[in-house]
Every structure is written in structure tokens, then in C-alpha cells.
Design an enzyme around this catalytic site. Structure first.
Site, PDB file in Angstrom:
ATOM      1  N   GLU A 194       0.795   6.013  12.748  1.00  0.00           N
ATOM      2  CA  GLU A 194      -0.555   5.606  13.129  1.00  0.00           C
ATOM      3  C   GLU A 194      -0.620   4.123  13.483  1.00  0.00           C
ATOM      4  OE1 GLU A 194      -4.877   5.091  10.987  1.00  0.00           O
ATOM      5  OE2 GLU A 194      -3.364   6.372  10.078  1.00  0.00           O
ATOM      6  N   ASP A 195       0.032   3.268  12.686  1.00  0.00           N
ATOM      7  CA  ASP A 195      -0.094   1.822  12.863  1.00  0.00           C
ATOM      8  C   ASP A 195       0.947   1.225  13.804  1.00  0.00           C
ATOM      9  OD1 ASP A 195      -2.117   2.034  11.105  1.00  0.00           O
ATOM     10  OD2 ASP A 195      -1.188   0.911   9.471  1.00  0.00           O
ATOM     11  N   ASP A 241     -25.276  14.008 -24.826  1.00  0.00           N
ATOM     12  CA  ASP A 241     -23.882  14.455 -24.848  1.00  0.00           C
ATOM     13  C   ASP A 241     -22.998  13.564 -23.970  1.00  0.00           C
ATOM     14  OD1 ASP A 241     -25.153  15.311 -22.590  1.00  0.00           O
ATOM     15  OD2 ASP A 241     -24.108  17.230 -22.465  1.00  0.00           O
ATOM     16  N   ASP A 249      -3.283   8.339  -1.212  1.00  0.00           N
ATOM     17  CA  ASP A 249      -3.616   7.283  -0.252  1.00  0.00           C
ATOM     18  C   ASP A 249      -5.075   6.859  -0.404  1.00  0.00           C
ATOM     19  OD1 ASP A 249      -3.536   5.639   2.095  1.00  0.00           O
ATOM     20  OD2 ASP A 249      -4.309   7.313   3.281  1.00  0.00           O
ATOM     21  N   HIS A 285       0.824  -1.216   0.000  1.00  0.00           N
ATOM     22  CA  HIS A 285       0.000   0.000   0.000  1.00  0.00           C
ATOM     23  C   HIS A 285       0.860   1.271   0.000  1.00  0.00           C
ATOM     24  CE1 HIS A 285      -3.033   2.951   0.971  1.00  0.00           C
ATOM     25  NE2 HIS A 285      -2.478   3.186   2.155  1.00  0.00           N
ATOM     26  N   HIS A 305       3.767   6.950   5.522  1.00  0.00           N
ATOM     27  CA  HIS A 305       2.584   7.663   6.004  1.00  0.00           C
ATOM     28  C   HIS A 305       1.780   6.912   7.064  1.00  0.00           C
ATOM     29  CE1 HIS A 305       0.445   5.268   2.884  1.00  0.00           C
ATOM     30  NE2 HIS A 305      -0.620   5.434   3.654  1.00  0.00           N
TER      31      HIS A 305
END
Length: 776
Positions: free
Chosen positions: A141-142, A324, A204, A113, A137
Site C-alpha cells: 500500500e505505501d 454491578d 493493526d 508500527h 502488511h
């Protein structure tokens, strides 16, 4: 492109040990994140094969394959120095180590990812710091990597980017909505200082949307809705049209999969049926432009599925009626040739009246420039053309990212950067005036609506505003001080109401007065986030004593209804302030007074702190209505307002609505608008009653059906005056036969008894057929 061999440390998984202190990788299941990961033993299963098919035949989420580190390295080597590439490799190795053993829900190693996000950023040719941040990134957080460690290893700029991308891990949020709003607030403020934050975040989100097939339907719908409401408008606002269109289609595919597949099938069938028409138009346009000696690239383009769906919904058309589906783009070699090409096309096919837009002379907010015209093509079908230069085309497709894609570009790139910077700076202004994260996000979302109107100052400066904007929005767009002191406005040199909707080309002038202040009623019609946040900021600060007094009264009633004293002990106050995040008891009262907090819920919490029922116990939404009524005297100022829909007067049965940041709004009990809103938010309504001492007049509307005869208006007005009432408004509707008229008055009366006497007196006037009080 200069390709280099893949770095052996990038292309494989080198043997390494986890950090001793590292906790097991956790699942990123934070709603809205879309990072589909799970923790499993470190043995890596085989990577699933790449699924590839036409994006029109299957939902676009199936088209994303496994990210290739080799491919990323080749992309970066094409524009990065060896030194920068070495730094990116270090960031990759660190990210790979941190995510070791972590898999996405699809079964892929989680590191795929960050690599995919970095690849999307590499397509924009973002610099090494941004690519490193893209790879890193999720480590904060993880994997609980601290910002100080990132600063030490990769430098402060990279750490700041990663920090801006990381979500908050706060447990004191009252709701999931509040937590999400705070995440957006942090991300958008980081974006205000460095636009690379939002570029990485969009990359992301794009990869997560492409790989969401393994998610449950409810999660898909939630994440897709968030994408459509927040990330799609941001991509549009920054001019990132490619991502904007893809995110729209991906969200559409996950929100309405059956509609998406049905429409995709219809477009695929229509593509073959209309091929002959498209080919004929392309050949005719190329030959005509060539005969006029205009160098141009001409190609057809297909509308996105979501664009077709949106048009079908908004105009109530079937697919066969959307003519269109195809448009054409003409990219010419110079600015003057845009207009020459336009004239040439108008000589080839007849233009449709009212279907020409010049976005070159007045560009869109996101820097977009093109000439748009719709022509009647062969077989009578309307065909849209967009005419632009090569430079305009780059900006149209890449927006603010064109700054990195074409660093040796043109002057309009720097102008686009300035426009973007001005908008990002406005986010900081809104933040300074905003009370909480949910409110901040609300203001920003208001500003992200793509439809705009362009108006002029008296000195011919162009101001871009959202569609539906008013002179108040215009005043705040010029300066907060002008907005705060606005009294009236003129539009095209004619006096106009401050709630008038502005139109393209209007010349607006604002009249100010140093003693004037914002009115709470402005919040009902302003459209820009800046205006809304500035008005609310004023109401919170300037009218603070009134809000505190109302909040204290509401709190006292709520506590009394639970059998508690309104006098709070010191230790209770300390605990209450700590758990409510309020700085003082007055601030808590002010929040209650302006509707940000519910007195009944705060009282229940205090009851729990005193050892009674749990503060978290379910609250009966009708409990607010069971409290002792709050007394309305009519002189409370802006904290208590009388609803303009029903205009209650003393003697009417009334009910109060606590509106967020606008205080208490009083309706009549039988008001139809109040009934609709009460069904939606039952916990925001409280019992109110009229006080015994009312020393003011109240507005009330009356309607008369009268004969069309000489002097009737004068006789009615005179009788209203004789009844000791003041007229503040008069209006007249004429019937088609010119026999009967409807007269409407807004009159100021003391109470229902006074109004009833006025109605009796006016009913006796000769020529008055009927009179009644006008309700909502």
C-alpha cells in the site's frame, strides 16, 4: 521461556541503499486507515519515551510504547523453529528497507508500527507466515511493492495475506464511502479464505488505536466510529474478547474524551469504596466452594468503561445506580463442576429471578460458553458470576485465535473453527448475490450484531439468528431456495405471520411453494445479511424487465427536463457505460429502476458529455421534483409499490421515493412518514401522477367508532359489500367500559370517489357513530 540474543540485523539499522526505482515514501492518510505516517528525510529523530500509566486514569491510547524488535524476537523464539525465525528476520529486513525514511506522525520510525502489529500476533502464537505478513502488511500500500515480488521473495501464502490486507488504489470510486466499502469487501473476502487476514488486521487496528493521540480530533472521531461499527463487532464475532473490550474502550475514549475521563475518575473512586464488599464476596465464595470440594479459581473482574457507559445510557442510570460494576469469574476443573458450582453459589446467595443464562448448553455464535447468574450479595447489591472450565475460559478470551494458542487443545476448538468457517463461507454467499461494495458491507454489518436468539428446526437443530429475526431470516438461514419459496410459517405448532419476531426456544417450521417468490416488503423486516442480499438479488434478476422499463421511463423524463432527446447517440452510450461501470444500457436502466442510481444525476452527466454544463456541477436536490411526473398505472409490478404507511389511491396527490434496490415507492403527498424521509434524503424523491387507465383495485384503511350492539359487524360488512368494495382485513379494539368499539377495515376500492361513496353509505348504518379514512 527460552530467550535468545537479539539478532544484530534486527536490533539495529544496517547500512543500506534504497531501491533505485523506489518512489519517496508517501503519507498514509487514507481515511479510516489510522496508519499515522509521514515522509521526512531519512535522518531518524530520537524515539519518544514510553508513556505508561493506569488505563483508567488516562485514555488507553496513551499506554502504547515503542515496539521493541528484541522483545518480538524473544516472543517468537519461544515457539518458533530456527528456520521459521530466519524467514521472519528476512521479512523484517525487507520491511525496514522499504519503510526507510518514513516516520509516523508521532515522530517514531514507521517500522515500529509493523513490529508492534507482529508482537500482538505473536501473543496469539500465529505461525511464521502470519508474522511475516504482519511485518510486511503496509509495503504494497505505501511503497508500491508488487505482489509478484512478494511471491518471489516470501512465497504465495505470505503474498496473499499481504494482498488481502492492502487497500485498493482505484480512482473511479464515486465517493469515499464507496472506496471504504470496497476495501472492507476485499478484506472480508480474503478473511473468508484465510482467517489470519482479519487477525492481522485487528492487530493493526488495535495498535493504531493505541497510538492515535497525535491525530486531529476529526480524524480520531472518524477512525474510532469506523472501529466501533466494523472492527469491534468482527472481534466479538470471532470471540476475541480481549481485543473486543480494548477496542471498545479506545473508541469510547476518542469519541467522547470528556465522558471517558469523568467515568474513569468515578470508577477509580468507587474501586476503593467497594473494596471491602469485593473482598468479602471473594472470601465467602472460595470458602463455600472449598467446603463442597470443588477446585476453582475465583477472581473479581471490573466492567469496561464502555460497558458501564452503555448500561447508563440504555437504562438511563447515573453512575451511582450501576451496582454491578464488579463481577466475579469462577473457573472450575471440569464440565460437571460448572453446574455443581452454580448450585453451591445459589445456596450461598439468593439468585435474582430471570437472571440466569446457560451458554454452555447453547453456546453463543462466537463459541463462547459460560453459565451466567446474578445473585443478591452482601448489603443487597446484585453481583454477576460467570462459571466456566479452563478450556471454556481460553475460548472466551481468545476465540478463534485459541486454535493457534492451544494447538493441542480440546474438541470444542475444532467445533469453534467449524462455526467460524461456516460464517466466513456465508460472506462468500452474500458477495455472490450483492450488487456493490456498499451493499455488501451493509449486509455484513447486519450480521455482526452480537445479540442473538436461538431457535429450533422441527428436527431439533439449533439455528442462531440476530435478535429481531423473523421466519424469513430462519428460512434463508436453512437454505436460499427455502427462503425464496416461503409462503407461511408455524411457530411452536401455531400459524404465524412471516414478519413475527422470533424468541429464544421457538420451534419454527417453514411452509414453501414452488411458485412463490420473495416479496419486496420482506426487506422492511428481515434482519440477516444473507436474507437481505438474497431478496435483493431476486428482485434484481427475476424482475429485471420491470426495472428496466421503469428506469427507461425515469431516464426519458430526466433528459426531457434538461431539454435533451431521450435517444442517445452511440458514442455517448459508449462513454456513459465506460464511466458508469455498467455493462449495458439495460443494466444502467435497471439500476435507475431499482433506485441504485438517480436518473437526474445520470441525465446531468449525459448533458455534460454532450458539451453542456459540467457533469460534476452541483445538482439542485429539488431538481428531481421539477421533472415531468412519472405516470403510475398500478400494474407495474414490484418495481412500483404503494407505501403501506399511507396506502395512496387514485385521486390522492402523490409523490415517489426511489429506494435503493427496491424501486419506486409511492406515498400520498401529506404522508407524515414521507415528509420525515424527504427531509433526510431530498434527492431521492420525484414527481409522480396517476395514469388515466387504472384496471385494478387499491387497498385503503377505514376506521369506525360503533356502539357495542348485536349484529353491528354484520350490518357494516354487508354495506361495504353493497358499495362494491372487498374487505381484506378486519380488526376490533374494545374500550374499557365495553360501550363503544373501534372497527378497522382494509377495503379494496377503485379511487377516492369510490371510497367517498362507501364512507357515506356506511355512515348511515344504525350504530355507527363515526367513520373516517385512516392515514399514516
Amino acid at each position: 521461556m527460552n530467550l535468545i540474543p537479539a539478532d544484530p540485523t534486527l536490533s539495529g539499522k544496517p547500512a543500506r541503499a534504497k531501491r533505485p526505482a523506489q518512489a519517496p515514501a508517501k503519507a498514509t492518510s487514507e481515511p479510516g486507515a489510522g496508519d499515522h505516517s509521514a515522509t521526512v528525510p531519512s535522518a531518524t529523530p530520537p524515539v519518544p519515551p514510553v508513556i505508561s500509566s493506569s488505563p483508567l486514569a488516562t485514555p488507553p491510547a496513551l499506554t502504547a510504547g515503542v515496539a521493541s524488535v528484541t522483545h518480538l524476537t524473544e516472543k517468537l523464539a519461544a515457539y518458533m523453529t530456527a528456520a521459521d525465525l530466519k524467514k521472519v528476520k528476512e521479512a523484517y529486513r525487507f520491511s525496514d528497507e522499504m519503510h526507510l525514511g518514513q516516520l509516523r506522525k508521532s515522530g517514531e520510525p514507521y517500522i515500529s508500527h509493523p513490529i508492534a502489529v507482529a508482537e500482538i500476533c505473536a501473543d496469539w502464537k500465529l505461525d511464521a507466515q502470519a508474522i511475516m505478513a504482519a511485518l510486511l502488511h503496509d509495503v504494497m500500500e505505501d511503497q508500491d511493492v508488487k505482489k509478484d515480488e512478494l511471491i518471489e521473495r516470501f512465497g504465495a501464502p505470505v503474498a496473499n495475506l499481504v494482498d488481502g490486507l492492502s487497500k485498493l488504489e482505484k480512482i473511479e470510486f464515486q465517493s469515499q464511502i464507496e472506496a471504504q466499502a470496497e476495501n472492507f469487501r476485499k478484506m472480508l473476502l480474503a478473511m473468508a479464505s484465510d482467517v489470519r487476514v482479519i487477525l492481522i488486521k485487528l492487530a493493526d487496528r488495535l495498535h493504531n488505536m493505541r497510538t492515535m493521540e497525535v491525530m486531529k480530533p476529526a480524524a480520531k472521531a472518524r477512525i474510532s466510529k469506523e472501529t466501533m461499527e466494523v472492527y469491534v463487532p468482527i472481534a466479538h464475532r470471532l470471540g476475541l474478547n480481549n481485543i473486543y473490550r480494548e477496542l471498545q474502550d479506545l473508541s469510547f475514549a476518542h469519541l467522547f474524551p470528556l465522558r471517558y475521563r469523568t467515568l474513569a475518575k468515578a470508577v477509580k473512586a468507587a474501586r476503593g469504596n467497594r473494596r471491602e464488599v469485593v473482598t468479602k464476596i471473594l472470601e465467602s465464595v472460595k470458602n463455600t466452594l472449598g467446603a463442597a470440594h470443588i477446585e476453582a479459581e475465583v477472581y473479581g473482574r471490573e466492567k469496561t468503561l464502555y460497558g458501564i457507559y452503555k448500561k447508563m445510557r440504555s437504562k438511563h442510570l447515573s453512575f451511582s445506580q450501576v451496582l454491578d460494576v464488579y463481577g466475579f469469574r469462577v473457573v472450575v476443573d471440569s464440565f460437571p463442576n460448572c453446574y455443581v458450582a452454580l448450585g453451591t453459589l445459589h445456596s450461598l446467595y439468593k439468585p435474582m429471578p430471570g437472571k440466569f443464562k446457560d451458554y454452555i448448553a447453547i453456546r453463543k455464535l462466537n463459541g463462547y460458553q459460560s453459565l451466567h447468574t446474578t445473585l443478591i450479595g452482601p448489603y443487597g447489591t446484585p453481583v454477576e458470576f460467570q462459571i466456566r472450565t479452563q478450556e471454556m475460559h481460553r475460548t472466551a478470551e481468545s476465540g478463534v485465535a485459541a486454535h493457534w494458542l492451544y494447538k493441542n487443545g480440546e474438541a470444542n476448538m475444532s467445533d469453534l473453527q467449524q462455526r467460524t468457517h461456516a460464517w466466513l463461507q456465508s460472506l462468500l454467499d452474500i458477495q455472490q448475490q450483492t450488487g456493490d461494495s456498499a451493499e455488501f458491507l451493509e449486509h455484513v454489518k447486519v450480521d455482526l450484531f452480537p445479540d442473538s436468539v436461538y431457535v429450533f428446526t422441527p428436527k431439533s437443530k439449533i439455528i442462531a439468528l440476530p435478535r429481531g429475526a423473523t421466519p424469513i431470516d430462519f428460512a434463508y438461514a436453512i437454505h436460499t431456495g427455502i427462503g425464496d419459496h416461503t409462503v407461511s410459517a408455524t411457530i411452536n405448532n401455531e400459524p404465524a405471520s412471516v414478519r413475527t419476531e422470533l424468541r429464544n426456544g421457538d420451534i419454527v417450521e417453514i411452509v414453501t411453494d414452488a411458485s412463490s417468490r420473495p416479496s419486496p416488503s420482506w426487506l422492511s423486516f428481515v434482519r440477516t445479511g444473507k436474507a437481505r442480499s438474497a431478496i435483493r438479488h431476486h428482485l434484481r434478476t427475476i424482475n429485471l424487465p420491470e426495472s428496466i422499463a421503469l428506469g427507461r421511463q425515469l431516464m426519458s423524463h430526466a433528459l426531457t427536463s434538461l431539454g435533451m432527446s431521450a435517444d442517445l447517440e452511440e458514442h455517448l452510450i459508449e462513454r456513459l457505460l465506460k464511466e458508469s461501470s455498467a455493462k449495458s444500457l439495460d443494466e444502467l436502466y435497471a439500476d435507475i429502476g431499482v433506485g441504485k442510481r438517480m436518473a437526474a444525476l445520470v441525465a446531468r452527466h449525459i448533458f455534460g458529455l454532450r458539451g453542456g454544463e459540467s457533469a460534476s456541477a452541483p445538482v439542485d436536490h429539488n431538481s428531481a421534483a421539477e421533472l415531468d411526473p412519472v405516470t403510475i398505472c398500478g400494474s407495474e409490478g414490484v418495481s412500483v409499490q404503494l407505501a403501506p404507511c399511507c396506502l395512496p389511491i387514485p385521486g390522492d396527490a402523490i409523490i415517489g421515493q426511489l429506494r435503493r434496490d427496491q424501486g419506486l415507492l409511492v406515498h400520498t403527498s401529506d404522508c407524515t412518514q414521507a415528509k420525515r424521509q424527504k427531509a433526510k434524503e431530498p434527492d431521492r424523491w420525484i414527481a409522480v401522477k396517476w395514469g388515466s387507465e387504472l384496471n385494478r383495485r387499491f387497498d385503503s384503511r377505514i376506521k369506525l367508532l360503533i356502539n357495542n350492539e348485536k349484529g353491528i359487524l354484520a350490518r357494516v360488512a354487508a354495506e361495504i359489500g353493497e358499495s362494491d368494495a372487498n374487505i381484506t382485513y378486519v380488526g376490533m379494539d374494545e374500550d374499557k367500559d365495553n360501550v363503544l368499539h373501534q372497527l378497522r377495515f382494509t377495503v379494496q376500492v377503485k379511487d377516492r370517489v369510490h371510497l367517498a361513496g362507501l364512507l357515506r353509505n356506511v355512515r348511515r348504518v344504525a350504530g355507527v357513530n363515526r367513520i373516517l379514512r385512516e392515514r399514516s
